[in-house]
Design an enzyme around this catalytic site. Structure first.
Site, PDB file in Angstrom:
ATOM      1  N   ARG A 132      92.760 -49.607 177.050  1.00  0.00           N
ATOM      2  CA  ARG A 132      91.722 -49.435 178.065  1.00  0.00           C
ATOM      3  C   ARG A 132      90.991 -50.763 178.244  1.00  0.00           C
ATOM      4  O   ARG A 132      90.775 -51.508 177.283  1.00  0.00           O
ATOM      5  CB  ARG A 132      90.714 -48.364 177.638  1.00  0.00           C
ATOM      6  CG  ARG A 132      91.259 -46.954 177.705  1.00  0.00           C
ATOM      7  CD  ARG A 132      91.507 -46.495 179.143  1.00  0.00           C
ATOM      8  NE  ARG A 132      91.896 -45.100 179.212  1.00  0.00           N
ATOM      9  CZ  ARG A 132      93.160 -44.678 179.380  1.00  0.00           C
ATOM     10  NH1 ARG A 132      94.150 -45.537 179.504  1.00  0.00           N
ATOM     11  NH2 ARG A 132      93.422 -43.381 179.453  1.00  0.00           N
TER      12      ARG A 132
ATOM     13  N   HIS B  70      97.726 -51.359 185.352  1.00  0.00           N
ATOM     14  CA  HIS B  70      97.658 -50.085 184.605  1.00  0.00           C
ATOM     15  C   HIS B  70      98.935 -49.258 184.826  1.00  0.00           C
ATOM     16  O   HIS B  70      98.884 -48.111 185.295  1.00  0.00           O
ATOM     17  CB  HIS B  70      96.414 -49.286 185.011  1.00  0.00           C
ATOM     18  CG  HIS B  70      96.020 -48.272 183.978  1.00  0.00           C
ATOM     19  ND1 HIS B  70      94.716 -47.964 183.688  1.00  0.00           N
ATOM     20  CD2 HIS B  70      96.768 -47.484 183.152  1.00  0.00           C
ATOM     21  CE1 HIS B  70      94.675 -47.032 182.747  1.00  0.00           C
ATOM     22  NE2 HIS B  70      95.918 -46.724 182.400  1.00  0.00           N
TER      23      HIS B  70
END
Ligand code: NAP
Ligand code: GLV
Length: 308
Positions: free
Chosen positions: A223, A271
Site C-alpha cells: 500500500r 496498482h
C-alpha cells in the site's frame, strides 16, 4: 439470500457470469441498483462508498474483492458482520510474478540496458549470481510466502519478516523489532507485502532506509501509505538507495505533477501487481457463500482487531 456487488474497478457482468456458474440461482444485484435494501444478506465489494454497507439492515456477510481490507476497516460505519478477504491463486501467482520481475529488473540491470539501447550501445554490464543477492520480504503471509518461494526457485537468498515466526523451506524467518533490524542489515532488495495497519503505516521511512546496506533497492507492492514518500526521495537522491519499484502510492492515481513519475531511479506501475481475476477468484467467493449458508466456519476471515 441476495448478494450485492459493489466495485467501480471490477466488471459486474463478468463476475455475475462467474458466480452464476458456481452458485446457480443466487440473486446478484449491482450497486447502486440495490432494490429493497432489506433483501441484501451478502455483499461482494471493493472500496464501497463509506456508509453504503451500513445502509443494508440485514447484511450478514461481507466478502472483499481485494486481499487488503483497510479500505473497509477504515469506514467507521462498517457493520459488525463477518468480513472475508480475497485469497486466490490468481492474486498469489500475479504477485509472485511481479516481485520476481522487479527483483530481476534491478539485479540484471534491465533499466541500464534500456538506456544503452536508446544510444545503440552494445555493452555487457557485470552482474553477480542470484545467490549473491539477498531479498528481504516484509510480510510473510499469502503473498509474501508465494513471492519467497518463487525467488528461491531462482536461487535468490530470501529472508522474511512477520509478526509470528514462520517455517518456509529455504527462507530465513525474522520477527519483532530486533528481527527487523537483523534482516534489514543483510537485505539488498527489500520487498513490502505487509497489510496496512496502524503498526505498519509509514514503515518504509528514513530510519528503515538507513538500516539497509548502501545500494539497496526497495519494492513496494503493498500500500502507498506504507511509504513516507519524502524519505524515499531523500534516500534515493543521497545515493544511499539504488532504486525503487512502486506499484502503489499514497495518492492513486499518482498525480501527473508528482516527482515519482520523472525520477530516474523510480519505476511506477499503476496498482496492478496482483489482480483479482474473476475466473480464478470466483471459486473463493462461492466457497465463502456456501460456508456462510451452511453455518460453517468462514475461510479467510479478517481479524478486525489485528487489522488484517
Ligand atoms: P496476509 O496473508 O494477511 O499476510 C500479511 C503478513 O504480514 C503476515 O505474515 C503477517 O504476520 C505480517 N504482518 C502484519 N502485521 C505485521 C507487523 N506489524 N509486523 C510484522 N509483520 C506483520 O496478507 P497477504 O494476502 O499476503 O497481502 C498482503 C498485502 O498485500 C495486502 O494487505 C494488500 O495491502 C497488498 N496487496 C497489494 C496488491 C497490489 O496489487 N499491489 C494486491 C494484493 C494485495 P503474521 O503471519 O505473523 O500474522
Ligand atoms: C489489491 O490491492 C488487493 O488488496 O487485493
Amino acid at each position: 439470500m441476495t448478494l450485492l456487488f459493489c466495485s467501480s474497478s471490477d466488471n459486474a457482468n463478468v463476475w455475475r457470469a462467474e458466480i452464476a456458474k458456481r452458485l446457480p440461482g443466487l440473486e446478484m444485484r449491482v450497486w447502486p441498483d440495490v432494490g429493497d435494501p432489506a433483501d441484501i444478506r451478502m455483499a461482494l465489494v471493493w472500496k464501497p462508498p463509506a456508509g453504503m454497507l451500513a445502509s443494508l439492515p440485514n447484511l450478514s456477510l461481507i466478502v472483499s474483492l481485494g486481499a487488503g481490507v483497510e479500505p473497509l476497516l477504515e469506514d467507521p460505519t462498517l457493520p459488525d458482520v463477518p468480513l472475508v478477504r480475497m485469497v486466490s491463486d490468481g492474486l498469489t501467482l500475479d504477485m509472485a510474478g511481479y516481485i520476481a520481475f522487479q527483483v530481476l529488473r534491478w539485479h540484471r540491470q534491465m533499466d541500464d540496458y534500456a538506456a544503452l539501447q536508446a544510444q545503440a550501445r552494445w555493452e555487457p554490464l557485470d552482474h553477480g549470481p542470484a545467490s549473491a543477492v539477498t531479498v528481504g520480504i516484509l510480510g510473510l503471509g499469502e503473498l509474501g510466502t508465494a513471492a519467497a518461494r518463487t525467488l528461491r526457485t531462482m536461487d535468490y537468498r530470501v529472508l522474511g519478516w512477520s509478526r509470528s515466526p514462520k517455517q518456509v523451506e529455504g527462507v530465513e524467518s525474522f520477527s519483532g523489532p530486533d528481527g527487523l533490524a537483523a534482516m534489514l542489515a543483510q537485505t539488498n532488495t527489500l520487498v513490502c507485502l505487509l497489510p496496512l495497519t496502524p503498526d505498519t503505516q509509514g514503515i518504509l521511512n528514513a530510519a528503515l532506509f538507513a538500516a539497509l546496506p548502501a545500494g539497496a533497492v526497495v519494492v513496494n507492492a503493498a500500500r502507498g501509505r506504507h511509504l513516507v514518500e519524502a524519505d524515499l526521495l531523500a534516500a534515493l537522491d543521497s545515493g544511499h538507495l539504488r532504486g525503487a519499484s512502486l506499484d502503489v502510492t499514497v495518492t492513486e492515481p499518482l498525480p501527473p505533477e508528482h516527482p515519482f513519475w520523472r525520477h530516474p531511479k523510480i519505476r511506477i506501475t499503476p496498482h496492478v501487481a496482483a489482480v483479482t481475476h474473476p475466473s480464478l477468484s470466483a471459486a473463493q467467493v462461492a466457497e465463502a457463500v456456501r460456508a456462510f449458508r451452511a453455518g460453517e466456519p468462514l475461510p479467510n476471515l479478517v481479524d478486525r482487531k489485528r487489522g488484517y
